[in-house]
Motif scaffolding. Structure first.
Motif, PDB file in Angstrom:
ATOM      1  N   LYS A  47       0.814  -1.213   0.000  1.00  0.00           N
ATOM      2  CA  LYS A  47       0.000   0.000   0.000  1.00  0.00           C
ATOM      3  C   LYS A  47       0.853   1.271   0.000  1.00  0.00           C
ATOM      4  O   LYS A  47       0.668   2.149  -0.839  1.00  0.00           O
ATOM      5  CB  LYS A  47      -0.935   0.012   1.226  1.00  0.00           C
ATOM      6  N   THR A  49       3.932   1.614  -0.736  1.00  0.00           N
ATOM      7  CA  THR A  49       4.753   1.697  -1.944  1.00  0.00           C
ATOM      8  C   THR A  49       3.937   2.286  -3.090  1.00  0.00           C
ATOM      9  O   THR A  49       4.413   3.170  -3.815  1.00  0.00           O
ATOM     10  CB  THR A  49       5.275   0.294  -2.326  1.00  0.00           C
ATOM     11  N   THR A 378      13.895  -2.020   6.018  1.00  0.00           N
ATOM     12  CA  THR A 378      13.278  -2.467   4.765  1.00  0.00           C
ATOM     13  C   THR A 378      11.871  -3.013   4.985  1.00  0.00           C
ATOM     14  O   THR A 378      11.195  -3.389   4.038  1.00  0.00           O
ATOM     15  CB  THR A 378      14.125  -3.567   4.094  1.00  0.00           C
ATOM     16  N   SER A 380       7.803  -2.955   6.094  1.00  0.00           N
ATOM     17  CA  SER A 380       6.688  -2.002   6.064  1.00  0.00           C
ATOM     18  C   SER A 380       6.369  -1.578   7.491  1.00  0.00           C
ATOM     19  O   SER A 380       6.788  -2.240   8.449  1.00  0.00           O
ATOM     20  CB  SER A 380       5.469  -2.650   5.419  1.00  0.00           C
ATOM     21  N   GLY A 382       3.727  -1.682   9.496  1.00  0.00           N
ATOM     22  CA  GLY A 382       3.075  -2.641  10.378  1.00  0.00           C
ATOM     23  C   GLY A 382       4.000  -3.779  10.774  1.00  0.00           C
ATOM     24  O   GLY A 382       3.932  -4.296  11.893  1.00  0.00           O
TER      25      GLY A 382
HETATM   26  N1  LIG Z   1      13.107   0.505   1.249  1.00  0.00           N
HETATM   27  C1  LIG Z   1      12.774  -0.787   1.168  1.00  0.00           C
HETATM   28  N2  LIG Z   1      13.712  -1.744   1.034  1.00  0.00           N
HETATM   29  C2  LIG Z   1      13.385  -3.051   0.931  1.00  0.00           C
HETATM   30  N3  LIG Z   1      12.118  -3.517   0.975  1.00  0.00           N
HETATM   31  C3  LIG Z   1      11.129  -2.610   1.104  1.00  0.00           C
HETATM   32  C4  LIG Z   1      11.393  -1.210   1.207  1.00  0.00           C
HETATM   33  N4  LIG Z   1      10.209  -0.566   1.342  1.00  0.00           N
HETATM   34  C5  LIG Z   1       9.248  -1.517   1.324  1.00  0.00           C
HETATM   35  N5  LIG Z   1       9.800  -2.752   1.172  1.00  0.00           N
HETATM   36  C6  LIG Z   1       9.071  -4.018   1.097  1.00  0.00           C
HETATM   37  O1  LIG Z   1       8.019  -3.895   0.169  1.00  0.00           O
HETATM   38  C7  LIG Z   1       6.853  -4.584   0.609  1.00  0.00           C
HETATM   39  C8  LIG Z   1       5.657  -3.650   0.632  1.00  0.00           C
HETATM   40  O2  LIG Z   1       5.823  -2.686   1.663  1.00  0.00           O
HETATM   41  P1  LIG Z   1       4.800  -1.502   1.944  1.00  0.00           P
HETATM   42  O3  LIG Z   1       5.467  -0.573   2.902  1.00  0.00           O
HETATM   43  O4  LIG Z   1       4.322  -0.946   0.658  1.00  0.00           O
HETATM   44  O5  LIG Z   1       3.605  -2.290   2.674  1.00  0.00           O
HETATM   45  P2  LIG Z   1       2.235  -1.752   3.296  1.00  0.00           P
HETATM   46  O6  LIG Z   1       1.142  -2.418   2.544  1.00  0.00           O
HETATM   47  O7  LIG Z   1       2.242  -0.275   3.340  1.00  0.00           O
HETATM   48  O8  LIG Z   1       2.239  -2.379   4.771  1.00  0.00           O
HETATM   49  P3  LIG Z   1       1.803  -1.751   6.234  1.00  0.00           P
HETATM   50  O9  LIG Z   1       0.341  -2.081   6.397  1.00  0.00           O
HETATM   51  O10 LIG Z   1       2.602  -2.567   7.201  1.00  0.00           O
HETATM   52  O11 LIG Z   1       2.138  -0.310   6.272  1.00  0.00           O
HETATM   53  C9  LIG Z   1       7.194  -5.182   1.968  1.00  0.00           C
HETATM   54  O12 LIG Z   1       7.581  -6.514   1.801  1.00  0.00           O
HETATM   55  C10 LIG Z   1       8.386  -4.361   2.426  1.00  0.00           C
HETATM   56  O13 LIG Z   1       9.224  -5.098   3.272  1.00  0.00           O
END
Ligand SMILES: Nc1ncnc2c1ncn2[C@@H]1O[C@H](COP(=O)(O)OP(=O)(O)OP(=O)(O)O)[C@@H](O)[C@H]1O
Ligand SMILES: [Mg+2]
Length: 477
Positions: A47, A49, A378, A380, A382
């Motif tokens: 999300k 991302t 790295t 997210s 949560g």
């Molecule tokens: N800078 C980074 N380096 C490596 N992996 C990353 C990076 N940012 C995000 N990820 C990975 O990308 C994936 C998506 O992450 P994202 O932050 O978009 O999730 P999210 O849906 O926002 O989750 P949450 O509900 O926990 O906020 C995850 O597996 C995360 O570990």
């Protein structure tokens, strides 16, 4: 999903990877004018991302993003095109006034000079239209509550005539009344034809405010439907990819003398005459709406913000900081280090065992990471939160103060985390649960102490009616 020509924002085939991790694997997404589009998914689903790509903070590896047919690329382009983002942690200037924050970078000028009076007037107008006090405009942002700051961020988006407003978990820290204010603001924007992307882990809100819901799982869209065609349960199951069974709360078996004793605790302007006890194997909850004083009481109990008078007697208290980004994680370290830091007491022989524990917690809490050696930064949001919690559960202290343990955690992992908390309580830990998540409190706690205006105003035992607890917290007699 069919791409309609009347879409305001259109994303097609978006892919993004970080090293070996595929955060987004070909996502199509669109927002129409006047549409509130809910974006949900488990922790790590992608999300944030996706949002970063829309706001230009990250670049997609593949795919296209366009607003009204015009390609988007970087932050500057996105801002010019009218994309405003409100992050969970409001990004405002604390030393400036609310009015200055609303117009920062785009000051209203008269004869080249900043027109402070006009800014103040316009800001006041905006704030009152959001149901906020007109006095707010002249106040320093640092003196406001986080919730007020968040609404100021929305006012700022309104002032800049945003065409797309993105809200990343806006409600996590808001009280019901503030959420109503936020929803009113969203509806105002909707009527003006603004497209809104709403990220939330509170699935019950979606029916109230969104028109359409898109569910992401492992970087892919698994559903994008009108909200009225989906139930909360269906959304939850789409998120985790399997059926969800309701949890049954078992009564614990508290035994022996209290290991946490709080007597007559007072702090001026914060809380008054707080007394409570927690026995081994028992979960006692302090429940109150945001601003009720529960946070201050918790901080006084673990000593970071001492009380003026009263006593706290306890074993080795551990705390879960409310603000995970500042105090919770060792940002430059690995996931494994962050889980086992509490038990790392210089014995390298224990390393192997610690690695095993870390792997076990990664699995049970569904922490989305390649493994214990991955850097915590790295993960997210949560998933970082889960790591901080894992560290405390690994420790198995005599007394554990848990503050908002599942804030920002997805539905699937939430149940698992509640199970882990019940496990350590079953092994004799005494837990003081400070939470504003009523269903969580109802399902975990043996005793519920309701805090309002800094005082414990009501006490309930397990099995009390949720409506009664809420009424007591809200002050409705
Ligand atoms: N800078 C980074 N380096 C490596 N992996 C990353 C990076 N940012 C995000 N990820 C990975 O990308 C994936 C998506 O992450 P994202 O932050 O978009 O999730 P999210 O849906 O926002 O989750 P949450 O509900 O926990 O906020 C995850 O597996 C995360 O570990
Ligand atoms: Mg996120």
């Amino acid at each position: 999903m069919t791409t309609t020509t009347d879409a305001l924002l259109t994303l097609t085939g978006i892919r993004k990877h970080y090293g070996g991790v595929y955060a987004l694997q070909g996502v199509d997404f669109e927002v129409r004018p006047g549409e509130v589009h809910g974006l949900v998914g488990a922790n790590g689903a992608g999300k944030s991302t996706l949002i970063k790509i829309v706001s230009g903070a990250e670049k997609a590896d593949e795919g296209t993003a366009s607003l009204n047919g015009e390609a988007l690329g970087d932050t500057v382009k996105a801002l010019r095109a009218g994309i405003a983002t409100v992050y969970q942690d409001p990004q405002l200037f604390g030393e400036l006034t609310v009015a200055e924050n609303v117009f920062v970078g785009r000051e209203l000028r008269r004869n080249y000079l900043v027109d402070w009076r006009e800014q103040q007037r316009r800001a006041t107008e905006l704030l009152t239209s959001l149901g906020l006090s007109e006095k707010l405009a002249g106040q320093r942002v640092a003196d406001l509550s986080v919730a007020e700051q968040q609404l100021v961020s929305v006012a700022k988006a309104l002032a800049h005539e945003a065409r797309i407003l993105i809200l990343d978990e806006p409600s996590a820290i808001l009280t019901d009344r503030e959420i109503e204010t936020l929803f009113t603001a969203i509806r105002t924007l909707k009527d003006r034809g603004v497209g809104i992307i709403y990220v939330s882990h509170r699935l019950d809100e979606l029916a109230q405010i969104t028109d359409r819901v898109t569910v992401l799982r492992d970087g892919k869209v698994v559903a994008s439907e009108p909200t009225k065609d989906l139930t909360v349960r269906q959304i939850a199951e789409l998120m985790v990819g399997h059926a969800i069974n309701g949890t049954t709360a078992e009564a614990g078996a508290p035994q022996g003398e209290p290991v946490l004793r709080v007597e007559d605790l007072n702090r001026r302007n914060r809380f008054t005459n707080v007394s409570l006890e927690v026995r081994p194997g028992e979960i006692v909850s302090l429940f109150g709406l945001v601003g009720s004083g529960t946070g201050s009481i918790a901080r006084a109990i673990y000593g970071v913000e001492p009380a003026d008078s009263g006593t706290v007697r306890t074993g080795q208290t551990a705390m879960l900081p409310g603000d995970r980004s500042r105090q919770g994680v060792f940002a430059t370290k690995t996931v494994g280090f962050n889980i086992s830091i509490a038990s790392l007491k210089g014995l390298w022989l224990k390393r192997k065992q610690e690695r095993r524990t870390a792997i076990e917690f990664i699995e049970r809490m569904q922490i989305k990471t390649p493994g214990p050696n991955a850097l915590i930064a790295t993960l997210s949001g949560g998933n970082q939160q889960k790591v901080v919690l894992a560290r405390q559960l690994v420790e198995r202290p005599e007394v554990l103060v848990l503050e908002e343990p599942t804030q920002g955690v997805d539905v699937g992992a939430k149940e698992e985390i509640h199970g882990l908390v019940r496990d350590i309580v079953g092994q004799g830990t005494a837990v003081l649960l400070v939470s504003s998540d009523l269903p969580e409190v109802m399902s975990l706690a043996e005793k519920i102490l309701v805090v309002r205006g800094g005082r414990i105003t009501a006490r309930f035992d397990r099995g009390a009616a949720q409506a009664d607890v809420l009424a007591a917290a809200a002050g409705d007699e």
